[in-house]
Design an enzyme around this catalytic site. Structure first.
Site, PDB file in Angstrom:
ATOM      1  N   ALA A 297       0.854  -1.193   0.000  1.00 40.72           N
ATOM      2  CA  ALA A 297       0.000   0.000   0.000  1.00 40.72           C
ATOM      3  C   ALA A 297       0.888   1.240   0.000  1.00 40.72           C
ATOM      4  O   ALA A 297       2.017   1.199   0.489  1.00 40.72           O
ATOM      5  CB  ALA A 297      -0.879  -0.009   1.243  1.00 40.72           C
TER       6      ALA A 297
ATOM      7  N   GLY B 141       0.793  -5.207   0.974  1.00 45.49           N
ATOM      8  CA  GLY B 141      -0.257  -5.321  -0.041  1.00 45.49           C
ATOM      9  C   GLY B 141       0.263  -5.917  -1.338  1.00 45.49           C
ATOM     10  O   GLY B 141      -0.498  -6.533  -2.085  1.00 45.49           O
TER      11      GLY B 141
ATOM     12  N   GLU C   3       0.117  -9.513  -0.804  1.00 43.80           N
ATOM     13  CA  GLU C   3      -1.311  -9.890  -0.764  1.00 43.80           C
ATOM     14  C   GLU C   3      -1.889  -9.939  -2.175  1.00 43.80           C
ATOM     15  O   GLU C   3      -2.722 -10.795  -2.490  1.00 43.80           O
ATOM     16  CB  GLU C   3      -2.078  -8.906   0.120  1.00 43.80           C
TER      17      GLU C   3
ATOM     18  N   GLU D 128       3.592  -5.355   7.614  1.00 45.70           N
ATOM     19  CA  GLU D 128       2.623  -4.402   8.164  1.00 45.70           C
ATOM     20  C   GLU D 128       2.790  -4.180   9.659  1.00 45.70           C
ATOM     21  O   GLU D 128       2.595  -3.082  10.172  1.00 45.70           O
ATOM     22  CB  GLU D 128       1.185  -4.878   7.877  1.00 45.70           C
TER      23      GLU D 128
END
Ligand SMILES: CCCCCCCC(=O)CC(=O)SCCNC(=O)CCNC(=O)[C@H](O)C(C)(C)COP(=O)(O)OP(=O)(O)OC[C@H]1O[C@@H](n2cnc3c(N)ncnc32)[C@H](O)[C@@H]1OP(=O)(O)O
Ligand SMILES: NC(=O)C1=CN([C@@H]2O[C@H](COP(=O)(O)OP(=O)(O)OC[C@H]3O[C@@H](n4cnc5c(N)ncnc54)[C@H](O)[C@@H]3O)[C@@H](O)[C@H]2O)C=CC1
Length: 719
Positions: A61, A100, A103, A123
């Site tokens: 992210a 992310g 992910e 994270e």
């Protein structure tokens, strides 16, 4: 953005483009959604490959978006639509896939990684959890114990380890995207049901409750007070015990708490602060982008005591040739043995060969004539250091950088003894030097930008977090430590016990309280320095002078303990008692309580109840006030430099962002008000007098920490 193209006639190639790490900002997310739609609706396309430009898959992210209104498509539905696709989707991972980014890859049906790529879910280090279904997909793919380890530590793993864990399907040595395209073509027509991770059952774990309890206990010990690692365990537990949909709901709830927490803000601040300090600058305008270093091939370490040994090991492990010089025979022999042991243990941990052949030992300074850089680590004694620097200047070839590991002394006085004072800088390592991440690079008034650049680059190569600071007594870290420690002593005089103070500090998040640290590092170290400074009076002094030195409040408690032979762990007795000398298990000592009572009675002090809150306010605000003075004096370029020094060198809890960030979180008007209150009650403690910069920041409306540098410029221009 995400660029879409058709390659090899039948593969839809989606390339993430958002330099430098292809973070999943809103534009990239839009790009992915649009490209996936195109690929899935185009009958020519039989399979899809996702990659990132410039050899980097995706850094996760976009952290800069956090705290904004975060427009654009959310990640979870995006990854679900990838997973649900009826055409195979392959992630081609070059460089790295983090957070992310990983992910996203877990939403794909296959993952192919370059052999040099790294992957991870970091994270937790940002105060978050992998909340784009990572906490639910990873345990289903690689099993609960391995997923717990990766998610709670946030560590980056190599492609080889990822392959072993089953996290990636194939490792490529050459062009990963080409390999992935060929692979994507080869799997067209194969059933995708078995590739959709959200459909997997989590592999069963025997004694699941015991496993989670053990991990939770370890986390409570190692990440004192941090909430993200605990939420990570809870999310993985949900994956292990609930259907995917319910686990996802739990992940969402946990993330909602973390996302807006002060801890997440603090940790994200630390992430960016670490990068800010690498872009160093000096008050004369020289900076990282205008100053070039010089390559260093061979280095010398002078003095093989506690610090010199660790520095020699760190240099050798980085691949430098090292000449290690020690003049005392016994120390020389002991050091050789100790360094060899440290290298062996390091090699065992890293799986590399021990770098014994990188070090040449000598008892003669002439052996360093051809080195490019010297790090001096002899006793903390200015007369000795000056002598050593004179000798270094005589022995070394012209152009050799001369660095000192002094923890407090004036760099400029050492530089003055040399022919090329511009080549002298401080390289202040922390004990143990081969383990601790922090390096304070100290420039004196005559240090050249080139010398600072060399020390900063050397630190980076050694894997240190290097911070450039100005020259003053104690530099940044130790200068701020003094008012903190003074307050801890004053609190003892006023009624606290060592364990009360340490408990308050440890509950705040420090790994060790002030008195446990004293016991660990040895009370005699500070005693020796204070004696040299003429501060120590036999028996602690008497009458009015007993608790005043040079016009300011002074506590002789540390001196009195040393007179009793209580030097800390090494003598088995200090502010705590230990089973035997060298033991680490600190127990409260009734002797210390009696000693404090006698002391108070002798000085007419009446013990009062001291709250944890007062301990924190007195110790931390005194330290923070000194931090503002350091900024005012131009010793640190910005609050980030101070915070990174405290997080990496002094055990300040990272989830509280560092002392200056903490002050910003508490609110500068509150810090100022409390300091004014304490200063009024303690007029003989000048370090409690709020400094001008703090007052000016409050008067100008307490700008956020990102604006302090600007405010500091105004203060400097007024000086
Ligand atoms: C309820 C709301 C739900 C929201 C759901 C969100 C769920 C999520 O999806 C959660 C996440 O992904 S959080 C992000 C996880 N990713 C990371 O932690 C990786 C961070 N980056 C790195 O480790 C290194 O940069 C890396 C290893 C990638 C590269 O290291 P290098 O040493 O090569 O480069 P750096 O000097 O570290 O970085 C270069 C520049 O890039 C900036 N940057 C790095 N990662 C970023 C990222 N993820 N977002 C934004 N900027 C990032 C970095 O600051 C640096 O910038 P400059 O200092 O300006 O050069
Ligand atoms: N111990 C610590 O935690 C830290 C210490 N420092 C600084 O590092 C320096 C060294 O400290 P320590 O390693 O703790 O001291 P130490 O007392 O353990 O070792 C100093 C060594 O230098 C040797 N030495 C003395 N004169 C010498 C000479 N002329 N040539 C070669 N060797 C000589 C001594 O024999 C001794 O082995 C000091 O300036 C100290 O302030 C800095 C950070 C942390």
């Amino acid at each position: 953005m995400a660029q879409y193209s058709l390659v090899s006639g039948s593969v839809g190639l989606i390339t993430l483009k958002n330099p430098p790490v292809n973070a999943l900002g809103a534009v990239v997310r839009h790009g992915i959604v649009d490209s996936v739609e195109k690929a899935l609706s185009d009958p020519k396309v039989k399979s899809v490959v996702i990659c990132g430009q410039n050899g980097m898959f995706c850094g996760g992210a976009d952290i800069k978006e956090f705290g904004t209104d975060m427009k654009g498509p959310p990640l979870i539905p995006m990854f679900h639509s990838l997973e649900a696709a009826n055409k195979p989707v392959v992630a081609a991972i070059e460089g790295g896939a983090f957070g992310g980014g990983l992910e996203l890859a877990l939403g794909c049906h296959y993952r192919i990684a370059h052999s040099k790529a790294k992957v991870g879910l970091p994270e937790v280090t940002l105060g978050l959890l992998p909340a784009a279904a990572g906490s639910q997909r990873l345990p289903r793919l690689i099993g609960v114990p391995a997923a717990l380890n990766l998610i709670t530590t946030g560590r980056h793993i190599t492609a080889a380890e990822a392959l072993q864990l089953g996290l990636v399907d194939q490792v490529a040595d050459h062009n990963t995207v080409d390999t992935a395209v060929k692979f994507a073509q080869s799997v067209v027509g194969k059933s995708l049901d078995s590739r959709r991770i959200s459909n997997f059952q989590c592999p069963p774990v025997p004694n699941v409750d015991v496993l989670f309890e053990e991990v939770m206990q370890k986390i409570r010990q190692t990440s004192r007070g941090a909430i993200a690692p605990i939420a990570c365990v809870q999310a993985v537990r949900a994956a292990a015990t609930l259907p995917y949909k319910d686990g996802l709901q739990k992940e969402k709830e946990l993330m909602a708490t973390l996302f807006t927490s002060g801890q997440a803000r603090s940790l994200q601040y630390c992430f960016f602060a670490q990068r800010v300090v690498s872009r160093w600058s000096m008050p004369n305008g020289a900076s990282w982008d205008t100053s070039k270093g010089r390559p260093i091939h061979k280095a010398a370490v002078i003095g093989l005591g506690t610090m010199g040994r660790g520095i020699a090991v760190a240099l050798a492990q980085t691949g430098f040739s090292v000449v290690a010089v020690e003049t005392q025979e016994k120390q020389f022999m002991d050091a050789k043995k100790a360094v060899a042991g440290m290298l062996e243990r390091g090699a065992k941990r890293s799986g590399k060969v021990a770098a014994h052949d990188k070090i040449i030992y000598s008892q003669n300074l002439q052996a360093i004539a051809d080195v490019d850089l010297v790090i001096e680590a002899v006793f903390e004694d200015m007369a000795l250091k000056k002598r050593v620097f004179r000798q270094l200047s005589d022995v070394c070839k012209p152009g050799t950088f001369l660095c000192t590991n002094t923890s407090t002394l004036d760099i400029d006085q050492m530089a003055a003894e040399t022919r090329q004072p511009e080549l002298v800088v401080g390289m202040h390592f922390f004990a143990p030097a081969h383990v601790m991440k922090l390096l304070e690079v100290v420039y004196g008034p005559r240090s050249s930008p080139e010398a600072v650049a060399v020390a900063m680059q050397l630190g980076k190569k050694m894997g240190k977090v290097s911070v450039a600071v100005g020259n003053c007594r104690g530099f940044v870290g130790n200068r701020m430590l003094k008012p903190y420690r003074d307050q801890a002593y004053f609190l003892l005089e006023e009624g606290a016990t060592p364990e009360l103070i340490d408990q308050a500090l440890e509950e705040f998040g420090f790994a060790m309280g002030a008195f446990k640290v004293y016991d660990l590092s040895g009370l005699d170290v500070g005693w020796k320095v204070r004696k040299e400074e003429g501060l120590v009076l036999p028996g602690g002094g008497s009458g009015k002078s007993a608790r005043i030195r040079q016009g300011v409040r002074y506590s002789p408690l540390g001196d009195l303990m040393c007179e009793e032979g209580r030097f800390g762990q090494k003598t088995g007795r200090g502010w705590y008692q230990y089973d035997k000398p060298g033991s680490r298990d600190a127990k409260p000592d009734p002797w210390v309580h009696r000693f404090l009572e006698d002391y108070r009675a002798r000085h007419g002090l009446v013990a009062r109840r001291i709250s944890n809150q007062e301990v924190l306010e007195r110790c931390l605000y005194a330290m923070i006030n000194e931090g503002f003075r350091i900024l005012e004096d131009g010793i640190a370029a910005g609050p980030e430099d101070i915070d990174i020094i405290y997080v990496f060198g002094y055990g300040w809890p990272r989830h509280r962002g560092g002392p200056m960030f903490y002050a910003n979180m508490v609110g500068l008007p509150i810090v100022l008000e409390r300091l004014e209150h304490f200063a009024q009650a303690n007029p003989d403690v000048p370090t409690l007098q709020p400094c001008n910069l703090l007052r000016k920041l409050v008067a100008s409306g307490s700008p956020p920490i990102s604006k302090w540098r600007e405010a500091m410029k105004n203060v400097h221009s007024q000086l």
